[in-house]
Design a protein around this motif. Structure first.
Motif, short mmCIF file in Angstrom:
data_model
loop_
_atom_site.label_atom_id
_atom_site.label_comp_id
_atom_site.label_asym_id
_atom_site.label_seq_id
_atom_site.Cartn_x
_atom_site.Cartn_y
_atom_site.Cartn_z
N TRP A 17 0.83 -1.21 0.00
CA TRP A 17 0.00 0.00 0.00
C TRP A 17 0.86 1.25 0.00
O TRP A 17 0.55 2.24 -0.67
CB TRP A 17 -0.92 0.05 1.23
N THR A 66 0.65 4.02 -2.99
CA THR A 66 0.22 5.40 -2.72
C THR A 66 1.35 6.39 -3.01
O THR A 66 1.09 7.50 -3.48
CB THR A 66 -0.29 5.55 -1.26
N LEU A 98 -7.59 0.61 -2.24
CA LEU A 98 -6.56 1.62 -2.50
C LEU A 98 -7.18 3.01 -2.56
O LEU A 98 -6.62 3.98 -2.02
CB LEU A 98 -5.80 1.31 -3.79
N LYS A 152 -7.62 4.27 0.85
CA LYS A 152 -6.37 4.70 1.49
C LYS A 152 -5.90 6.03 0.94
O LYS A 152 -5.21 6.80 1.62
CB LYS A 152 -5.31 3.61 1.34
#
Ligand SMILES: [Zn+2]
Lengths: 386, 147
Positions: free
Chosen positions: A26, A30, A67, A70
């Motif tokens: 992650w 990101t 995703l 997030k």
């Protein structure tokens, strides 16, 4: 109606590649998204489309949703695609369609994982050759990419008299490019003699014929209209043509050993762009294996059938050659980001940012291939109208 | 959740599913059954739920002669699957059956260096094994044809 020229890649974000201990998938994904947005000179608020490729090592049914959460996004378009190594190129094509159709204005496409230091790519490897009932080829010891590919390579080499030196010349050319790329995993120069002494994994493929093992890392690109891209921070890489083709019979189709559905996806992309193979200045092939590159070169019309090997042997894939290819080192030397690093390098060439920059690169082709010849995607990137 | 490759793929036996039951039953009787389409006459391998030419689900099978030729092959020098590490080098080959379709198998009973594209091969059946659900089956394999 064609989408040619109407959309562009306006931003690229890459993390470091290789071994990145302590990084979650992650965090890599990101980071790449943030870098791509920053690169385009946009802010998070501009992003209204998200398209993801789920990590190979950790396939998630709801990857795009998670995703997006997030990243704190609210989007007008959302998609998740997995067609193996063809995903990167095909996802960009899908983003272009979504933007052109008005489903969203600025889309981010992203892939990343910590496959090297985190959860290894066990799932993918374990499943390779599974689900192909009744042969269920794993029972015969058929597990892993090199074995899948080697039988095609063997048939192709046998049919056209392709030598091991010809395969090796692909690895040597891409390593030469990697040696100029500070971000590449393998940068030591490689000679054909060293190649020929390299051990076999699955004949005729040696370790050096295969993409390097899993890499940690992530890549994201921003796709928007060409009009909007022209006003952003970086020169746009205009999507002049795209194609996604598949032949899903695998190696039970005898044609599949010496040709890929790339012949059709490239034809679609050329026709859409109004371009010919002769117009292409630089190529970024899906180089999971050296043999794949040779066959794709023929599918794409750069060489006649059986002539890609001699063409590569003459050094034409190197900078200064007739068709400089995989100028970042590709998946053979730079990193194994399942084609996403190859896509990122295509954009850099169009912008003039490559560490092996081809002079006056106006047209770059990017190839993606998935599922051992099953799916193939082609993207033609251009500088577009000045 | 399994953490090692071995745990993940515990056993490398095929998995018998509804569409392939007839194929694996054939192997127990030492028959290599090739799937046929009762609508269009297509002959196909591997077995599937429908004809890949006309999509008919009216399918049957014929017993293959067991004769074929090596269409392509590889000599595996490094096994990725741990169950096969002790067997390297071994040959994985795509066999063009006399009936037309191509199937993947092993070529055994000869030095790996002797395998060639176009080489005539003959079917044999390996020892009985079980899939994950204890369904019995035998793996069809190939060896160089005599004469
Ligand atoms: Zn039929």
């Amino acid at each position: 109606m064609s989408i040619s020229g109407k959309t562009a890649i306006a931003g690229v974000g890459v993390t470091a590649f290789g071994k990145l201990p302590g990084r979650s998938a992650w965090s890599l994904q990101t980071e790449a998204v943030k870098r791509a947005i920053d690169d385009a000179g946009l802010t998070k608020a501009d992003i209204d489309g998200l398209l993801t490729a789920p990590p190979l090592a950790e396939p998630l049914l709801l990857h795009a949703e998670q995703l997006g959460g997030k990243l704190g996004l609210r989007t007008n378009y959302l998609s998740q695609k997995f067609i193996g190594g063809a995903t990167a190129v095909a996802l960009v094509a899908e983003a272009a369609l979504a933007v052109e159709a008005g489903l969203c204005e600025v889309a981010v496409c992203v892939y990343g994982e910590n496959a090297k230091t985190g959860l290894p790519m066990l799932f993918g490897r374990a499943q390779m050759g599974r689900g192909q009932a009744p042969s269920d080829d794993i029972a015969y010891g058929l597990a892993g990419g090199p074995i899948m590919e080697a039988r095609a390579a063997k048939r192709y080499m046998n049919e056209f008299g392709v030598t091991e030196e010809m395969l090796g010349s692909v690895a040597v050319a891409f390593r030469e490019h990697a040696s100029r790329n500070p971000g590449a995993t393998y940068r030591d120069p490689l000679t054909i003699e060293q190649y020929l002494q390299n051990r076999y994994v699955s004949e005729p493929l040696r370790v050096l014929d295969c993409t390097i093992g899993a890499s940690d890392g992530a890549v994201a690109v921003v796709v928007t209209s060409s009009e909007r891209a022209r006003d952003l921070a970086k020169p746009p890489a205009v999507i002049a043509g795209a194609g996604v083709a598949a032949n899903l019979q695998g190696l039970s189709d005898p044609d599949h050993y010496t040709s890929y559905p790339g012949a059709r996806s490239a034809a679609t992309a050329y026709r859409m762009a109004g371009l010919e193979p002769e117009d292409v200045d630089v190529a970024q092939f899906y180089d999971c294996f050296t043999s794949t590159v040779l066959i794709t070169m023929e599918d794409y019309g750069f060489c006649k059938r059986g002539e890609a090997g001699p063409f590569a042997l003459e050094g034409n894939l190197k900078r200064g050659g007739a068709l400089p290819s995989n100028t970042s080192g590709g998946m053979l030397s730079e990193a194994n980001l399942v084609g996403w690093n190859v896509l990122a390098e295509g954009v850099r060439q169009i912008r003039g940012e490559s560490t092996s920059q081809v002079d006056d690169a106006e047209v770059c082709v990017v190839a993606g291939q998935g599922g051992f010849h099953a799916a193939h995607a082609t993207l033609l990137l251009t500088k577009g109208a000045a | 959740m399994p953490h090692t490759l071995t745990e993940l793929v515990a056993g490398a036996a095929p998995i018998v599913v509804e569409e392939t039951r007839g194929y694996w039953e054939g192997t127990l009787a030492e028959e290599l059954r090739v799937q046929t389409c009762n609508e269009c006459g297509n002959v196909q391998m591997p077995w599937g739920p429908c004809c890949t030419r006309c999509l008919s689900q009216d399918l049957g099978s014929i017993v293959a002669s067991g004769r074929g030729r090596v269409f392509s092959f590889t000599v595996v020098r490094q096994a990725i699957h741990p169950n096969f590490s002790a067997q390297v080098p071994y040959v994985i080959a795509d066999i063009e059956l006399e009936e037309g379709p191509i199937m993947t198998s092993n070529v055994t009973d000869c030095p790996v260096e002797d395998v060639r594209i176009g080489m005539p091969v003959q079917l044999w059946f390996d020892n009985e094994m079980e899939d994950a659900f204890h369904t019995k089956l035998r793996l069809p394999k190939f060896r160089p044809a005599k004469g």
